[in-house]
Design an enzyme around this catalytic site. Structure first.
Site, PDB file in Angstrom:
ATOM      1  N   PHE A  94       0.757  -1.141   0.013  1.00 20.87           N
ATOM      2  CA  PHE A  94      -0.062   0.024   0.063  1.00 20.87           C
ATOM      3  C   PHE A  94       0.739   1.203  -0.150  1.00 20.87           C
ATOM      4  CE2 PHE A  94      -2.441  -3.456   2.204  1.00 20.87           C
ATOM      5  CZ  PHE A  94      -3.282  -3.211   1.110  1.00 20.87           C
ATOM      6  N   ARG A  95       2.070   1.283  -0.619  1.00 18.21           N
ATOM      7  CA  ARG A  95       2.813   2.383  -0.823  1.00 18.21           C
ATOM      8  C   ARG A  95       3.555   2.864   0.217  1.00 18.21           C
ATOM      9  NH1 ARG A  95       2.372   1.015  -5.423  1.00 18.21           N
ATOM     10  NH2 ARG A  95       0.948   1.764  -6.979  1.00 18.21           N
ATOM     11  N   LEU A  96       3.437   1.966   1.386  1.00 16.29           N
ATOM     12  CA  LEU A  96       4.027   2.166   2.519  1.00 16.29           C
ATOM     13  C   LEU A  96       5.501   1.492   2.491  1.00 16.29           C
ATOM     14  CD1 LEU A  96       1.550   1.796   5.156  1.00 16.29           C
ATOM     15  CD2 LEU A  96       2.226   4.005   4.059  1.00 16.29           C
TER      16      LEU A  96
END
Ligand SMILES: Cc1cc2nc3c(=O)[nH]c(=O)nc-3n(C[C@H](O)[C@H](O)[C@H](O)COP(=O)(O)O)c2cc1C
Length: 204
Positions: free
Chosen positions: A175-177
């Protein structure tokens, strides 16, 4: 899989990630984007191949009369970027640039296929070319000139070595983390492979 926790020395972490990229990339795991700066401050970017990575720095070879060559000779600083899609990782490297010595450049040039050495003579890299035929004529000219014996290294063809003063390692997260660690030489350390480096985790 190599860990990313900011504790590994950046030169070692680079070597590990490159070794893993060699296992998983379909081709050219050593391809990197090279950013240089023009006389007006305009950045320019192109791919080159990493041909040497050791305690001294990161080496690529090119034509010193090309756009990148002229920009680096006038403004010897560069940024490098590796992106390995198969691993979803990138490494950024920044630093001053120095010229590779003649003996080292000769040794690398001599290791290249003969046709590539002829090509280095034939290509007036980055300058206008009227048609493909003109290039082929120049290839034929130099193939005839160096038909026998060693093909010498052109005086304008050599390497540049980037001496890292900063690294950033980036690894894809859900999730783009993503995970990011920026490395800089510790206060009082000159950096380099033998130097002390400190890392800082960054927001993705
Ligand atoms: C994967 C890849 C690797 C390349 N490797 C090199 C290289 O090692 N040296 C080089 O001079 N050009 C290399 N090139 C060509 C450069 O990207 C570029 O077109 C050329 O060097 C001229 O750049 P300049 O006009 O900015 O000097 C490569 C291109 C690609 C796509």
């Amino acid at each position: 899989m190599a860990t990313l926790d900011g504790k590994t020395h950046p030169f070692q972490l680079f070597d590990r990630w490159m070794a893993e990229a060699r296992e998983s990339e379909p081709n050219d795991p050593n391809a990197m984007a090279l950013a240089t700066v023009g006389p007006d401050g305009m950045p320019s970017l192109r791919m080159v191949l990493l041909k040497g990575a050791d305690e001294r720095g990161f080496v690529f070879y090119s034509n010193y009369q090309s756009r990148k060559g002229g920009e680096l000779l006038a403004h010897p600083k560069a940024a490098l970027l590796f992106h390995w899609k198969s691993l979803r990782r990138q490494i950024r490297i920044e630093g001053p640039v120095e010229r590779v010595g003649d003996a080292e450049a000769d040794a690398y040039f001599d290791s290249r296929p003969r046709q590539s050495r002829i090509g280095a003579w034939a290509s007036r890299q980055s300058r206008p070319l009227e048609g493909r035929l003109d290039l082929e004529k120049r290839v034929a000219l130099y193939a005839a000139r160096y038909a026998a014996g060693r093909v010498p290294r052109p005086p304008y063809w050599s390497g540049f070595r980037v001496l890292p003063t900063a690294f950033e390692f980036w690894r894809d997260g859900a999730f783009r983390l993503h995970d990011r660690f920026r490395y800089r030489p510790e206060e009082g350390s000159e950096g380099g492979a033998a130097g002390r480096w400190c890392s800082q985790r960054l927001y993705p």
